[in-house]
Design an enzyme around this catalytic site. Structure first.
Site, mmCIF file in Angstrom:
data_model
loop_
_atom_site.group_PDB
_atom_site.id
_atom_site.type_symbol
_atom_site.label_atom_id
_atom_site.label_comp_id
_atom_site.label_asym_id
_atom_site.label_seq_id
_atom_site.Cartn_x
_atom_site.Cartn_y
_atom_site.Cartn_z
ATOM 1 N N ASN A 10 0.865 -1.175 0.000
ATOM 2 C CA ASN A 10 0.000 0.000 0.000
ATOM 3 C C ASN A 10 0.902 1.225 0.000
ATOM 4 O O ASN A 10 1.494 1.563 1.019
ATOM 5 C CB ASN A 10 -0.897 -0.020 1.248
ATOM 6 N N TRP A 11 1.002 1.852 -1.169
ATOM 7 C CA TRP A 11 1.917 2.992 -1.298
ATOM 8 C C TRP A 11 1.332 4.287 -0.729
ATOM 9 O O TRP A 11 2.005 5.324 -0.729
ATOM 10 C CB TRP A 11 2.285 3.202 -2.773
ATOM 11 N N LYS A 12 0.087 4.254 -0.313
ATOM 12 C CA LYS A 12 -0.554 5.453 0.238
ATOM 13 C C LYS A 12 -0.343 6.641 -0.725
ATOM 14 O O LYS A 12 -0.369 6.441 -1.930
ATOM 15 C CB LYS A 12 -0.047 5.705 1.659
ATOM 16 N N HIS A 96 -9.699 1.120 4.427
ATOM 17 C CA HIS A 96 -8.437 1.280 5.159
ATOM 18 C C HIS A 96 -8.652 2.215 6.349
ATOM 19 O O HIS A 96 -9.453 3.153 6.272
ATOM 20 C CB HIS A 96 -7.357 1.840 4.218
ATOM 21 N N GLU A 98 -7.067 4.625 7.434
ATOM 22 C CA GLU A 98 -6.886 6.053 7.139
ATOM 23 C C GLU A 98 -8.116 6.622 6.429
ATOM 24 O O GLU A 98 -8.434 7.800 6.591
ATOM 25 C CB GLU A 98 -5.593 6.240 6.313
ATOM 26 N N GLU A 168 -5.544 -4.790 10.348
ATOM 27 C CA GLU A 168 -4.529 -3.760 10.574
ATOM 28 C C GLU A 168 -4.860 -3.015 11.867
ATOM 29 O O GLU A 168 -5.643 -2.057 11.844
ATOM 30 C CB GLU A 168 -4.498 -2.775 9.403
ATOM 31 N N GLY A 174 2.322 2.531 10.848
ATOM 32 C CA GLY A 174 3.251 3.664 10.737
ATOM 33 C C GLY A 174 3.898 4.056 12.047
ATOM 34 O O GLY A 174 4.503 5.117 12.154
ATOM 35 N N SER A 214 3.307 -1.929 10.340
ATOM 36 C CA SER A 214 4.756 -1.974 10.578
ATOM 37 C C SER A 214 5.392 -3.321 10.225
ATOM 38 O O SER A 214 6.285 -3.795 10.914
ATOM 39 C CB SER A 214 5.079 -1.580 12.027
ATOM 40 N N GLY A 235 2.911 -0.915 4.318
ATOM 41 C CA GLY A 235 2.958 0.503 3.967
ATOM 42 C C GLY A 235 4.396 0.942 3.742
ATOM 43 O O GLY A 235 4.984 0.706 2.688
ATOM 44 N N GLY A 236 4.981 1.569 4.744
ATOM 45 C CA GLY A 236 6.297 2.191 4.628
ATOM 46 C C GLY A 236 7.367 1.308 3.990
ATOM 47 O O GLY A 236 8.116 1.760 3.111
#
Ligand code: 13P
Length: 250
Positions: A10-12, A96, A98, A168, A174, A214, A235-236
């Site tokens: 997930n590149w956001k 998601h 977010e 999640e 994050g 994470s 993600g990151g």
């Protein structure tokens, strides 16, 4: 029951088209021939016209981070399922945390989006998870059960087969604070039991439940060692080809 794992990025709201192209150029050769797991990238919608053709014919699927539930209409800033399909996307994230946190997505909206995705043959990855206060108040199980029931309202066992769930925990996203493999597996068992109640044990046993929050090259192996964990939503650590490759090839 053996479930094929899905390792997803997930590149956001990161990367330009040129950066996305550079990622794909570096990533595809590294994972060429990798068949143990399915692999998917979830870039921003403006990146899809670059990323989908770049991944065509490879073992890497591409999807959206969000879709609207309406087929089309006056919804400024949104992306329709038809638009996603037209550019060749095959998957979508739904709900998601977010989206829930910053864009007021409710279980009801998640449910509408899930119906739309299934109707159009797009693989939905439905995201659920508790926030820290809920975990600390001992409400994790009831929050997850409510989210599963809300998301799956009106979905039949037959229609549900393509659905992937991503657990999640919001406190792990994050933050560098990963759920331990045991905490994640416990949550997955709660989710799978709820799916079994709603859709039957067969559907529940076949449904993939990914862990997200994470995930890194250093912790993925221990997470994936849990039988309950059927993949990762990253993600990151998915933004660099080296680290995402290390996660895919744990
Ligand atoms: P991080 O891997 O950066 O914690 O993000 C997880 C996530 O939200 C994936 O959807």
């Amino acid at each position: 029951m053996s479930r094929k794992a899905l390792i997803a990025a997930n590149w956001k709201m990161y990367k330009t088209p040129a950066e996305a192209q550079a990622f794909v150029d570096a990533f595809l050769p590294r994972v060429a021939g990798h068949t143990r797991d399915e692999i998917a990238l979830f870039p921003s919608p403006v990146l899809l016209p670059a990323v989908v053709p770049a991944c065509k014919g490879s073992n890497v699927a591409v999807g959206a981070q969000n879709i609207h539930f309406a087929e089309e209409g006056a919804y400024t800033g949104e992306t329709s399922i038809g638009q996603l399909k037209a550019v060749g996307g095959t998957h979508t994230l739904i709900g998601h945390s977010e989206r829930r946190q910053y864009f007021a997505e409710t279980d009801e909206i998640v449910n509408k989006k899930l119906h739309t995705a299934l109707k159009h043959g797009i693989v939905p990855v439905v995201c659920i998870g508790e926030v820290l206060e809920e975990r600390e108040a001992g409400k994790t199980a009831s929050v997850l059960q409510t989210q599963v029931n809300g998301a799956f309202a009106g979905i039949t066992p037959e229609a549900a087969k393509p659905i992937v769930i991503a657990y999640e925990p919001v406190w792990a996203i994050g933050t560098g604070r990963t759920a331990t493999p045991e905490i994640a597996a416990d949550a997955h068992r709660i989710i799978r039991a709820e799916v079994a109640k709603l859709l039957g044990v067969g559907v529940a046993a076949a449904m993939r439940i990914l862990y997200g929050g994470s995930v890194k090259p250093e912790n993925v192996k221990d997470l994936m060692a849990q039988e309950e964990i059927d993949g990762a939503l990253v993600g990151g650590a998915s933004l660099k080809p080296e680290s995402f490759t290390a996660i895919v090839k744990y």
